[in-house]
Scaffold this motif. Structure first.
Motif, short mmCIF file in Angstrom:
data_model
loop_
_atom_site.label_atom_id
_atom_site.label_comp_id
_atom_site.label_asym_id
_atom_site.label_seq_id
_atom_site.Cartn_x
_atom_site.Cartn_y
_atom_site.Cartn_z
N PHE A 144 55.50 -91.28 81.46
CA PHE A 144 54.54 -90.42 82.15
C PHE A 144 54.40 -90.85 83.62
O PHE A 144 54.39 -90.02 84.53
N THR A 148 55.42 -88.80 87.05
CA THR A 148 54.39 -88.51 88.04
C THR A 148 54.86 -88.85 89.46
O THR A 148 54.48 -88.18 90.43
N LEU A 152 54.37 -86.92 93.24
CA LEU A 152 53.84 -87.57 94.43
C LEU A 152 54.88 -87.59 95.54
O LEU A 152 54.56 -87.37 96.71
N PHE A 177 48.46 -98.01 90.67
CA PHE A 177 47.00 -98.14 90.81
C PHE A 177 46.30 -97.28 89.76
O PHE A 177 45.37 -97.75 89.10
N LEU A 178 46.72 -96.03 89.66
CA LEU A 178 46.08 -95.13 88.70
C LEU A 178 46.21 -95.70 87.28
O LEU A 178 45.26 -95.69 86.50
N LEU A 181 44.00 -98.76 86.83
CA LEU A 181 42.58 -98.38 86.83
C LEU A 181 42.21 -97.65 85.54
O LEU A 181 41.11 -97.81 85.02
N CYS A 182 43.14 -96.81 85.04
CA CYS A 182 42.88 -96.09 83.80
C CYS A 182 42.69 -97.07 82.65
O CYS A 182 41.76 -96.94 81.86
N THR A 183 43.61 -98.00 82.56
CA THR A 183 43.56 -98.95 81.45
C THR A 183 42.96 -100.24 81.97
O THR A 183 43.57 -100.96 82.75
N SER A 184 41.76 -100.50 81.56
CA SER A 184 41.13 -101.73 82.01
C SER A 184 41.73 -102.91 81.24
O SER A 184 42.56 -102.75 80.36
N LEU A 320 41.09 -107.96 99.19
CA LEU A 320 40.24 -106.78 99.02
C LEU A 320 40.37 -106.22 97.61
O LEU A 320 39.37 -106.01 96.91
N VAL A 324 38.43 -105.74 92.79
CA VAL A 324 38.42 -104.77 91.69
C VAL A 324 39.60 -105.02 90.74
O VAL A 324 40.04 -104.11 90.03
N ALA B 316 40.77 -93.03 86.20
CA ALA B 316 41.08 -94.14 87.11
C ALA B 316 40.01 -94.25 88.20
O ALA B 316 39.49 -95.33 88.47
N LEU B 339 47.88 -82.01 95.98
CA LEU B 339 49.24 -82.51 95.76
C LEU B 339 50.14 -81.40 95.23
O LEU B 339 51.29 -81.25 95.67
#
Lengths: 383, 383, 383
Positions: A144, A148, A152, A177-178, A181-184, A320, A324, B316, B339
């Motif tokens: 997936f 994607t 992009l 990143f996505l 972030l989706c899966t912690s 930075l 997160v 995310a 996008l």
């Protein structure tokens, strides 16, 4: 010798017929962009063509555009970890196939431009996964995520084309990143390790090991593929050397500069030893020193500046994003190289239009040929 | 029947004069973009005109451009909460009036383009306020925020016009961020609830309630207006159905896909039940499936891809922004649709220029008419 | 009197020969942009030229373009803290020299456009350093940061030129972020203070001191140079007054509006007393009210709106960035002014093309002259 065109070499070898010339000839035809391969491949089967596109894609990650380099790199990845090798192979195939299905520009597809983001996304998903190797469910996000990247790539190229900028690894950086972030960290299906900021101080008492730090420099080249073993890293460096010795020299130089920048900011020792401090510097140095700009002493100095900027920006972004629990990936190098490509000052005179970027040695040779046409073309793209 | 032009229907009804035809005729004239209303309104009083512009603005939030849909949606908002209805009404009026005073393009104002960001800002300010309903001081930031949207709309349109992109709900997303960041949770004047990231794990022991999850799908459509009640959500869906059945179908499909994406990432159950997982998917699906692209099987597949991307990007962003107690609003859908509009591949062939976007059914019908002129026009805007 | 051209004044003084006229003449020639100085300087030594460029650069920070204003401001900085004065001097010299070496456009260099980001980076590095004054190692990042500004300026100008936008202080804001992120609070070489978000509530019991709040208004003008003392702040205000009384009035107005916005959001008292609440408002108000737009009652209202927006955006960004211990610097004002310059509505009619921006009084006078040519030129830059 490197500067002679292949045709001259061919002619020379034909007229004199010496054996050593013929070997050199064969060897030289495997270096650089191997454009002649594309012509041979046109009447081959789709599977063979796809393999060449995918191998170019693998090599593109480290700014090389040579299927043999891609083969060597893939071998290095399988050597370092068969699971990672498998993920990389799947990533490049899925993203290249998605590009074919979505009807992307065929020249871009055959140049491997739709493969390298997929490779990186897959490799990083594997590296950050805390479910261990051979966790087959991971293939779902890998497929997936790689697909994607094509969306992009296509969308960003519409925007960046206005300034004749490459899309580079922006899609990879965004997709990973996505995903993270989706899966912690404690996701039940796709758990992953948190990223640790390099600014975190070591417990006192540890002294810096100079040999480990020097060992980190070639590892920095390997870290471009998230590979932290010395042997495979050297093989990857060899793959770059095959494509272009100038690029390989800049890779090592950039990694060393990145390590130096890391030392000056007192980052964690682990970051220096593993080569993580060096890889953004390496990418920043390679892109400016020879690839997107004709090589000269001025661009060499700009390449060093770019390596320093990339390395410091990487430390900043790591600190930075560490808040997160995200890694800085190659954002720093990508942004700095984009900035360098936007320069209007004396650097712009050495800029090679994106459509004409080839191996640094080739760029250097054909510099005089397109320099005349450069101004005219720039104006037309600027309208 | 839907595909016939209104004129044909009129002629048919005139010649045959059947009663059922006349009813259908009246009904059909209330669907789609109701462009004929604009002509009737030209000589009416300013207050009446403003009402129509505002109602179009309310409907524009959910990508419909029909004052009757706007009326139904406003009724749904008042039904769910009179206070929220009041805030929405105030928001749309203030932002539309600001646009009139600032001398924005009159075609944009009358099309409701300067109203929808104001509605959303007002509604979200109301939802996040922890001072309870009928806290009259809230009208101050509502007015100020709605007016600010016009500045952002005008400024962003200058930038986005270069790529023929809509400003969409970027102004709303920016303004609500600024408001929530300005007023922290324990602000003495404008306190607000913190946003909770959907990745937070439930206390174990709870099992997923399938009926609640399915109930979350229509709620996802209502959540576009920050409305979490089933009845009003269905009324909002009805309003979309009035504008365009194709759009309504995509809204439900997108919400279902968003819920599916939420399940695959094991988000909080509350997020699924309340429809918060679905609304970004719904927006992403609606925009691609029919509105900005001519409907076909290919664009339908892209709409599904867009819904998945929007939903995952939303998870995310929720996790990322949750660390600073911000909601992800509709950033995910807005960015993904932008996008999609930037795609250069086969999808670009179906792209409808922003100036010609109308109800999907109308787009489908007039496709053949402008398709010929499309290439020429694209080139002229691309110069 | 201000509105008369210098030539008229000269003629008048010549014909009547009064002493007071001659004094006024000399005084008037020191106001505004002092373009006549550039002509005198052309045959002077490089060091003298560099000094003028650097002084223009210092004044440019507060949107003035006058070497005398620069001298006054530099004096104010040395008055407030000799160490800060030294850092500022070094910063402007390094960045201007880097621009000369890199071969930037000579008109930009002589206008001081390559100096002001360097000044700000140096001053802020000094302010945030927790190693105390006269910590000589700090000169290393000061030099490196100031030089980096030139790369960012050049790269960003390529992008922003498309919309005829100024690069403004974007490079400063980016470089200071990178520096603060690279060096964490407990960095062994370059330690720095953390930034405190203004939303943090005071311990209860403290009442607001009205005199301190009013004192914060002129301090807000000084805070543009990170200067928190009243005397130097008033001297800086005097320097702006010398360049343009209209700009100085807007600076005070904007700072007052910023303080008002701070009060409405109940920010920390320290933030109001020190002028930190006011400086973004001051910058936002100055840029719109006279500098980039011809002064009129409409632009005056827009300047007030811009000041409010800048001030609220600053509070929001301070709260957001405070979570990662970063200051909001002048991001808010820079972004809001960029937004204002992008407006397409009635405000656009007052817009002065970036290449023709001069002192507000001069803009006001020459308005009628270029207004006719404006539309034609706009179209040509829009192509």
């Amino acid at each position: 010798m490197w500067m002679e065109t292949k045709r001259e070499v061919e002619e020379a070898s034909r007229s004199r017929g010496s054996f050593s010339r013929r070997v050199l000839n064969a060897l030289l035809s495997c270096t650089g962009d191997m454009k002649h391969l594309d012509e041979c491949m046109q009447d081959k089967s789709f599977v063979l063509q796809l393999a060449v596109w995918a191998l170019r894609g693998v090599a593109r990650v480290i700014l090389a555009n040579n299927p043999l380099s891609g083969t060597l790199i893939l071998a290095a990845l399988y050597w370092a970890s068969p699971w990672q090798g498998l993920l990389g192979t799947l990533g490049v195939l899925v993203s290249t196939l998605t590009a074919v299905i979505m009807g992307q520009d065929s020249a871009e597809v055959s140049g491997g431009l739709h493969g390298f983001n997929g490779v990186l996304v897959s490799l990083l998903m594997g590296v950050f996964s805390s479910a261990g190797d051979w966790y087959w469910w991971l293939l779902l996000p890998v497929c997936f995520g790689s697909a994607t990247c094509i969306f992009l790539f296509s969308g960003l190229s519409s925007v960046l084309d206005r300034w004749d900028l490459p899309v580079a690894v922006f899609p990879f950086n965004i997709v990973i990143f996505l995903y993270l972030l989706c899966t912690s960290q404690d996701n039940p299906y796709f758990p992953h390790h948190p990223a640790m900021p390099p600014g975190a101080l070591e417990p006192n008492g540890t002294t810096l090991n100079a040999i480990e730090v020097i060992r980190g420099i070639p590892l920095g080249v390997g870290q471009i593929f998230a590979c932290g073993a010395l042997g495979p890293s050297l093989l990857i460096l060899g793959a770059v050397l095959l494509y272009s010795p100038l690029l390989a020299a800049h890779a090592v130089l950039g990694s060393a500069i990145g390590t130096l920048a890391g030392l000056s900011m007192a980052v964690r020792h682990g970051s220096l030893y593993s080569g993580l401090s060096g890889f953004n510097g390496a990418l920043g140095c390679m892109a400016v020193g020879g690839l997107f700009f004709t090589f000269s002493w001025r661009t060499h100095l700009f390449a060093i500046a770019s390596a320093f900027l990339s390395a410091y920006a990487d430390i900043a972004l790591c600190n930075l994003l560490g808040t997160v629990e995200l890694p800085a990936c190659s954002w720093a190098a990508t942004l700095v190289v984009t900035l360098m490509l936007l320069q209007t000052s004396s650097l712009a005179a050495y800029r090679i239009p994106i459509g004409q970027v080839m191996a640094p040695e080739h760029n250097l040779r054909s510099r005089s040929q397109w320099a005349a046409g450069n101004t005219a073309e720039r104006e037309s793209t600027d309208v």
